[in-house]
Structures are given as C-alpha cells and as structure tokens.
Design an enzyme around this catalytic site. Sequence first.
Site, PDB file in Angstrom:
ATOM      1  N   ALA A 149       2.234   0.078  10.743  1.00 34.29           N
ATOM      2  CA  ALA A 149       1.930  -1.320  10.473  1.00 34.29           C
ATOM      3  C   ALA A 149       1.064  -1.390   9.233  1.00 34.29           C
ATOM      4  O   ALA A 149       0.628  -0.354   8.724  1.00 34.29           O
ATOM      5  CB  ALA A 149       1.179  -1.932  11.655  1.00 34.29           C
ATOM      6  N   MET A 150       0.836  -2.600   8.746  1.00 29.40           N
ATOM      7  CA  MET A 150       0.078  -2.759   7.502  1.00 29.40           C
ATOM      8  C   MET A 150      -0.841  -3.966   7.582  1.00 29.40           C
ATOM      9  O   MET A 150      -0.432  -5.053   7.988  1.00 29.40           O
ATOM     10  CB  MET A 150       1.076  -2.895   6.342  1.00 29.40           C
ATOM     11  N   GLU A 151      -2.071  -3.745   7.104  1.00 29.33           N
ATOM     12  CA  GLU A 151      -3.155  -4.707   7.333  1.00 29.33           C
ATOM     13  C   GLU A 151      -3.269  -5.791   6.267  1.00 29.33           C
ATOM     14  O   GLU A 151      -4.366  -6.302   6.036  1.00 29.33           O
ATOM     15  CB  GLU A 151      -4.479  -3.930   7.402  1.00 29.33           C
ATOM     16  N   ASN A 152      -2.162  -6.202   5.618  1.00 31.24           N
ATOM     17  CA  ASN A 152      -2.233  -7.255   4.600  1.00 31.24           C
ATOM     18  C   ASN A 152      -3.127  -8.412   5.085  1.00 31.24           C
ATOM     19  O   ASN A 152      -3.056  -8.811   6.239  1.00 31.24           O
ATOM     20  CB  ASN A 152      -0.839  -7.813   4.338  1.00 31.24           C
ATOM     21  N   HIS A 209      -6.117  -1.692  15.342  1.00 35.71           N
ATOM     22  CA  HIS A 209      -6.374  -0.975  14.075  1.00 35.71           C
ATOM     23  C   HIS A 209      -6.189  -1.913  12.873  1.00 35.71           C
ATOM     24  O   HIS A 209      -7.078  -2.029  12.023  1.00 35.71           O
ATOM     25  CB  HIS A 209      -5.419   0.223  13.977  1.00 35.71           C
ATOM     26  N   GLU A 210      -5.043  -2.587  12.839  1.00 41.33           N
ATOM     27  CA  GLU A 210      -4.777  -3.443  11.667  1.00 41.33           C
ATOM     28  C   GLU A 210      -5.759  -4.612  11.633  1.00 41.33           C
ATOM     29  O   GLU A 210      -6.234  -5.005  10.568  1.00 41.33           O
ATOM     30  CB  GLU A 210      -3.332  -3.948  11.660  1.00 41.33           C
ATOM     31  N   GLU A 232       0.848  -1.196   0.000  1.00 37.44           N
ATOM     32  CA  GLU A 232       0.000   0.000   0.000  1.00 37.44           C
ATOM     33  C   GLU A 232       0.881   1.244   0.000  1.00 37.44           C
ATOM     34  O   GLU A 232       1.814   1.307   0.790  1.00 37.44           O
ATOM     35  CB  GLU A 232      -0.918   0.025   1.217  1.00 37.44           C
ATOM     36  N   GLU A 254      -9.652   4.288   6.388  1.00 42.56           N
ATOM     37  CA  GLU A 254      -8.778   4.773   7.455  1.00 42.56           C
ATOM     38  C   GLU A 254      -9.529   5.570   8.528  1.00 42.56           C
ATOM     39  O   GLU A 254      -9.339   5.345   9.707  1.00 42.56           O
ATOM     40  CB  GLU A 254      -7.615   5.583   6.878  1.00 42.56           C
ATOM     41  N   HIS A 258      -9.104  -3.561  10.306  1.00 37.99           N
ATOM     42  CA  HIS A 258      -9.107  -3.378   8.853  1.00 37.99           C
ATOM     43  C   HIS A 258      -9.596  -4.636   8.126  1.00 37.99           C
ATOM     44  O   HIS A 258     -10.021  -4.545   6.974  1.00 37.99           O
ATOM     45  CB  HIS A 258      -7.691  -3.084   8.348  1.00 37.99           C
TER      46      HIS A 258
END
Length: 892
Positions: free
Chosen positions: A259-262, A294-295, A118, A317, A298
């Site tokens: 962080a990232m919500e993959n 949060h992640e 992203e 978001e 998502h």
Amino acid sequence: PVTISRQDYRPYPFEIESVDLQFDLDPTRSLVHSRLALQRLTPDAELVLDGEELELVSVKVDGEVLAADRYTVDAQALRIKGLPEHCVLEITSACNPSTNSTLMGLYVSNGNFFTQCEAEGFRRITFFADRPDVMSRYTVTLRGNKAAYPVLLSNGNLLGERDLEDGRHEARWEDPFRKPCYLFALVAGKFAHVERTARTSSGRNILLQVYSDPGSEDKTLYALDSLERSMIWDETRYGLELDLDRFMIVATRDFNMGAMENKGLNIFNAAYVLADPDFATDANYSDIEAIVGHEYFHNWTGNRVTCRDWFQLSLKEGLTVFRDQEFSADMMAASLSAEEAASARAVKRIDDVVTLRAAQFPEDAGPMAHPIRPESYQEIGNFYTATVYEKGAEVIRMQQTLLGVDGFNAGLKEYFRRHDGQAVTCDDFVAAMESVYQARHPGKDLTVFRRWYRQAGTPRVTVTLRHDAAARTVTVELAQRSDKVGVERLPGEPDKQPLHIPFAIGLLDQTGRALPLRLAGSTDAADTVLLELTTERQQWVFEDIADAPVPSLLRDFSAPVIVEYDFSDAELALLLAHDTNAFTRWEAGQELASREILRLTADQAAGRPLSLSASFVNAWAAVLREPTLDAAYRERVLALPGEKTLAERMTEVDPVALAVARDFVRAELGRQLAADWQAAVDNNQTPGEYSPDPIPAGRRALKNFALATLQAGQVAGAEAQLEAQYAAAQNMTDRLGALAALVQFGEAAAADRALQDFYQRWEHEPLVIDKWFALQATGRRTDVAAVRKLADHPAFTLRNPNRARALIFQFCLNNPRGFHAAGGAGYRFWAEQVLALDALNPDVAARLARAMDRWVRFVPALRAPMRQALEQVRKHPGLSRAVTEIVSKALE
Ligand code: BAL
Ligand code: ZN
C-alpha cells in the site's frame, strides 16, 4: 550503472512554492499541465527537472513560450538555464498510462487510473524535482469522461466538481499541506465506496472512505473499522490527530507493494483491503489491520515530517513499522484478561521476530547487506528492504527500551516540535530522542547507539556465566562482535565498532523458579534486568545467588542480535517448561528444534537413517499437554523453525536435505503424539459466528496446525478429517488450512479433488485464486514441470504482481524441494522469469532476482548452476538498472 552516495547530498537550488496540476485523462495519451511557482535560491543555478517516458509538449516561463535554445530535454531530464529569481514555469507533457506495465507513475488497472510515485514515479507523470526534500503546496484538477471515470480523486480536500462539454467532468482538489511529490496521488474510474464520519479528540469531523470495485464494498468494512481504530490509537498513544477533513483508501488489483501512504489518499493493494470470512483468512485480517494502520500512521511519521533524501528511508519506514507493530499488539491485547493480553503481545513479538530472522538476517549477511541508512545505491527501489523496514523498526524499539515508553513518547513529541513540516534525517530523529535521554539520564548519550544506523550485519553477542558458590554471585559477561560481511564503511572509517546493545536477562534456578536479580551495588531486585552493552566486552555481577542458575537471554528480543551461549538440552527444556518470559520460553523451544533438525539434516545428507530423539518428543509433548498455555502461543511454540532461518546456521546449505529433515520431524511428532494432536484438534473448535479476534484465531491456528501434523504423520483418519473440514468449513482459515494440509501431506488424488473444487468455488475472486496458485507453488509435489504447467494456466499472468508473487515467487522462494532439485532446472526457470518480468516491471523483477542472494552458501553441486543462471541474467541485453544491481552484487 551510476552509484548514488549519501555523502553527495546537496540541497536543491530552487524552491517550488506551489504546484498546480491539470490532468486531461485519457488511457493512451493523458495530458498533464503543470504550473510551478519557482524561486531560485542559488545564483545562476540551472533548473533540472526529472522526467522519464514523457513527451514534452510545451514550456512557458511567465506566460511566454520558451525558445528552444533555452532548454534541453533527454530521456532523464528537462534542463533550463537562465531563469529569473522568481518565475512561473508552465509545462505541458503527455504520457501513455495504458502501456505502463511498470505500475510506477500513472497507469491503468481494470479500466481505472491509479498512480504510484514513491520513490521516483512522479517523474513519469510530469517533469519535476523528484526528490523528497522539495516540498510544495499542490492543487490538482482532474478532467475525464464522466461515464468512464465517474470518480475523480486526489490528495487533500475537494474544492469542487462540475460537468464539462463532450460528456466530460472535472474535480478540483487542494492539499493544504506542503508535501514532496512522492506523496502525490490521483485515482479516476468506476468505484463503489463505504464511508463514515469519525470525530477527532479535538472535536473535528473527518470523513473516512474506502473505495473499491463496484460490488466489493461489503468487503471493505474491516478496512474501514481498522482505519477508525488507527485514528483513535494514534491520538491515544501519541497524541497525534489527523490533520485533514477527509481520509480515503482506494483498492487496486495491480500494485507493486502492499500500500502507499499518499497524503489523504492511500492507494492499497486490494489484498490488504478486501475481506470477508468466506474468502479471507485470519492472517489476511491481521495484515489488513496492520497495513491500514501503517499507512495511516505515515501521515505523521513520513508525511508531516518526511525524509531529506532516500538514504533516510528508515526514518519513516522503521519508525512506522514500529508504530504498526505496537498498534497491532495493542489491538490484539484489547478486551482480553491481563494474562491473555500478555500472551497475545508475546505472540505478536514472536511473529515479528520470526519475520526478521527469516527475511532480514539473511539479507544482512548477504550481498545486499546494508545499514538501515544505506551509504549508496544504484536503484532506490531495491532498498525497500527488510533491513530498512524491519531492522529499522528494531532500532526504534531499542530506543524505546533505553528511554522507557514515557521517555520515548516525549522524544517523539520533541521530534515533531523540532521538525514538523520539514524533510529531515535519521540523525535529526536520534538527536530529538537524545535530548530526552540526556535530560533523564545525566551523563549518558546516544553516540554509540548511532552506529546502528551506519553498520550493516547482525551482531553476535557471546554470553559467559560464572557462578561463585562461596561468594553467592553470578558474573555475566557479554562480548559483542560483528562479522565483516556486509560492512559498508565511509572512507577512512575504522572497521565495525561496538554497538549500544540493550540486553534483557533473567535467571532461573535449577527447578525453573525465577530468581530475583540484584546487581552488585544496587538494592533493587527484579525478575528481568536490562544490561547495556556499549563496548566490546563487559561484566555484571549479580548477588545472593546460592546455586548455579540457568540464564534466560535477550528477553523479548531486546536487540536484533544473535546470542551465543552453550545451553545444554536439559537447560533448554527447563526454559521451555518454566521461563516466565514468554518470548525466551518460545526461543528455548526453537533452539531445541533447530538442533534436532540440523542434526537430522546432516544425517540425511550423509545417508544415515533418521531418528527423532526421545527428549525432543517429550519436550513437545509437555507443551501440548500444558494446560496454562493459550492456543495461539502454544501453536507458535510447537511450530518448527523455518527453513530460511535454519539455513543461516549451516556452513553449507543442502536445502533438500534440510526440507526432508524438517518434514521428518513434523511427521514423527504427528505419529508419536497422535493422541495429543487429536486432543488439540477436538479442544479448539470455534463454532458460531466467525471473528478474526486473537482468541478464536489462535484456536484455529492450533487446531489447523495439529490436524496438518497428524496428516504429516500419516495418522489414520487424519485425511478424512481434513476432507470433512474442507467441505464443511465456515470460513477461509479453516478451508484453506485443510486444503494446505491436503496439498502438502495428503494423497495426490485427495489434494487434486480439493484443489479442483476450490478453483471452481473461487474462480471469480482473484485474491483467492492467488491462494490457489500459492498453495500449489509451495506444494511438495510441485516440480519445475508442474510450475510451468501452472504458469500456462489461463488464469495466470505475469502482469499482475500479486499473481506473479503467488506462483513464481512462491516457487522460487518457498519451495526448496522443487526449486533446488538437482540439475538446476529451477534456476533456469528463475532466470527466464526474471527476464520476462524485467521487460514488464523492473521493480517486481528485482525482487524475484533476490531469490539467488545466498547462492554462495549452497552446496557446490547447486552453486555452479546458480551462478550460471545469475550470469545469464546479468549479461542479458537491456537489463534494467534494478535487476542489474541485484545480480551484479550477488556475483561480486
Ligand atoms: N512507503 C511505501 C509503502 C509503505 O511503506 O508504506
Ligand atoms: Zn511504510
């Protein structure tokens, strides 16, 4: 640079039904084989697949090598004409993860492979339609040397693993859900992990895992607990159950964001995974819980229902920030008494508003101002902003306020009923909410409310109060206006229009008692009434009010606006002492403190002597002595408003004068109320085993604030107490709290001793060394020469975003004395660092570039060198698109 407009959206002319990816992982040349099942939706459409920094090895259509005249490839894309309506396209390409310092796409960190896709990183992995509305089913095969990369992870569920020849092995993963490519992830390398099985409310077992560097696994337990709590909360609060059999979090030291919500494979900055009491602070613990939440959240708000295009970023978001805020508030309130829980919720709300005012209000008034759904961008990475996230969350919160919690929950349910599995727009979200709103409030709709999505700028609401003693009524008038600054209009659209503003109000009598409020024509009385301002100016009449009251305005910060009302200092003191709404009670204190600091700033700038007003000292003394306030809340009330928030209230910002005035207030409070601060220190010790829970964390916050305030006032004995606390601390909050106060307010020699000791203790833990850099970067004694010396320290590197943020960002953003010192050396340092970072990592460089956003508001002596530095950056050959956009907008 090319500007991309929201109005230019066109659907992608192909469906990519499935994606089969095979990776042969090698640090310097990884091969990626991609097999796409395509359906052409528009006759004769050319297939355009994005690709950056890729070497194209081969292209096949339905098993046949594609002749060279059938396609073109350049630095941005692979283009193929004349494809049949259905076909299988196979592309082999190569990339070099080890030289990828952008940390977008596939990269190597500490010998391990990670991805970040992203917003537009997938195009650095393989040629693909890198946009969120192209959703496909993915299968992924990872192959690599087994000794070097024993762990091979990707999205979804593991289908199988097997050994190959030459010491290699492979793992095959399948994600059962369609997804856009920005949610793709792979991880390969040496990791340890902790895991547990959790059961969903429908009775399915889920494997929860947290991966980190070998030896760190004990430090991931809080993240694992937070993950399980997130799972339970989303089921309980919204009925949203996890849809996978397995959910993984992996920590990496090199990461551009938090962080990232993959899908099923969240990749985290290690700063938001690793914790133990020795090396993480209370704030670190609460960040971990919030970001894990949060992640995880998502997975529904972002992954199951995603964005049609990047202009809709706030769809996922803003909503997910709102959800994590609610999660944190619920977790803080859990297992507390009703009174304590209310206070904990108020503290959370205050913290969120402080962040909004410090980061988003300035953005909304500056050159990067944009609506929560922007109209245009040059680089989407620049729009992961406080506006899209934090103001976006406020816009969601207002919908909850207007619909009520039950109505909002029903609206969210309707949103999933309509859009599960789709890529949609902010309008689709509001339409789902509106369907519930209209059913519950016949005759009303969200037409005016929708303007929040397309107007930038922070609205101002002016309040007028008229008491009619004879009629025993109070008339409240609200008038709204939005400054033109930052307005983005569609062609032909009128100037800013009135917004739908939910405005919660209470009234106190002159002794501070809450008045029951009854609107004319109504029989209900309440402590708080929600006024809905939907036009430029409206009036409401409250009945049966004998004497002129004191208003309590924008309770719980019911809308992201600036309130204008001419309170007297005495009225503010009354609200500070008595308001039943904890948020506006805090707000009254902040207003008093702001007035005091701004008055002293003007005195300082004019060379007048500084003197703190007795009434202000008395107000703070009363808060310190008030027995009913809990520690965390008391600390929030006593803390002075931040410099960024204060600067927004000045016509011309003199940052050094402001810092001096603010420090003067702190020092005088320390000196004049020494006995009270000492009592706060003595009464808020937290002996026994460490817990990050809100009650002990609140005590530590108050105690450390009190101790630092004593030191700010140079009160005898304070430094010895700080040194003793530093040495004997049983947790990082206390150790760092003492160290920070020594660095900020202590003797240089004492500060240096403690800093040296701290470095030696933590030399081997990068996250703690980040704290060591950050403390010094923001220290009052740190000037440009000192920060340059720190940048030469062997432990410093610009390549690691956390380290760059700890030193360079902290100095440029949070050290007004050092950064804005006369002569402009700070700005020249900024320009150098932006350019150095830009050569490595444009995303991170563009964030640093934003330190100059508000340059036009500074005093003329600073404006000139600021402008020079901006121009120096802008004219630099080869500047990235990301930094170009920021500095060009600043100079416009
Ligand atoms: N989607 C980017 C990281 C986050 O907001 O969760
Ligand atoms: Zn997010």
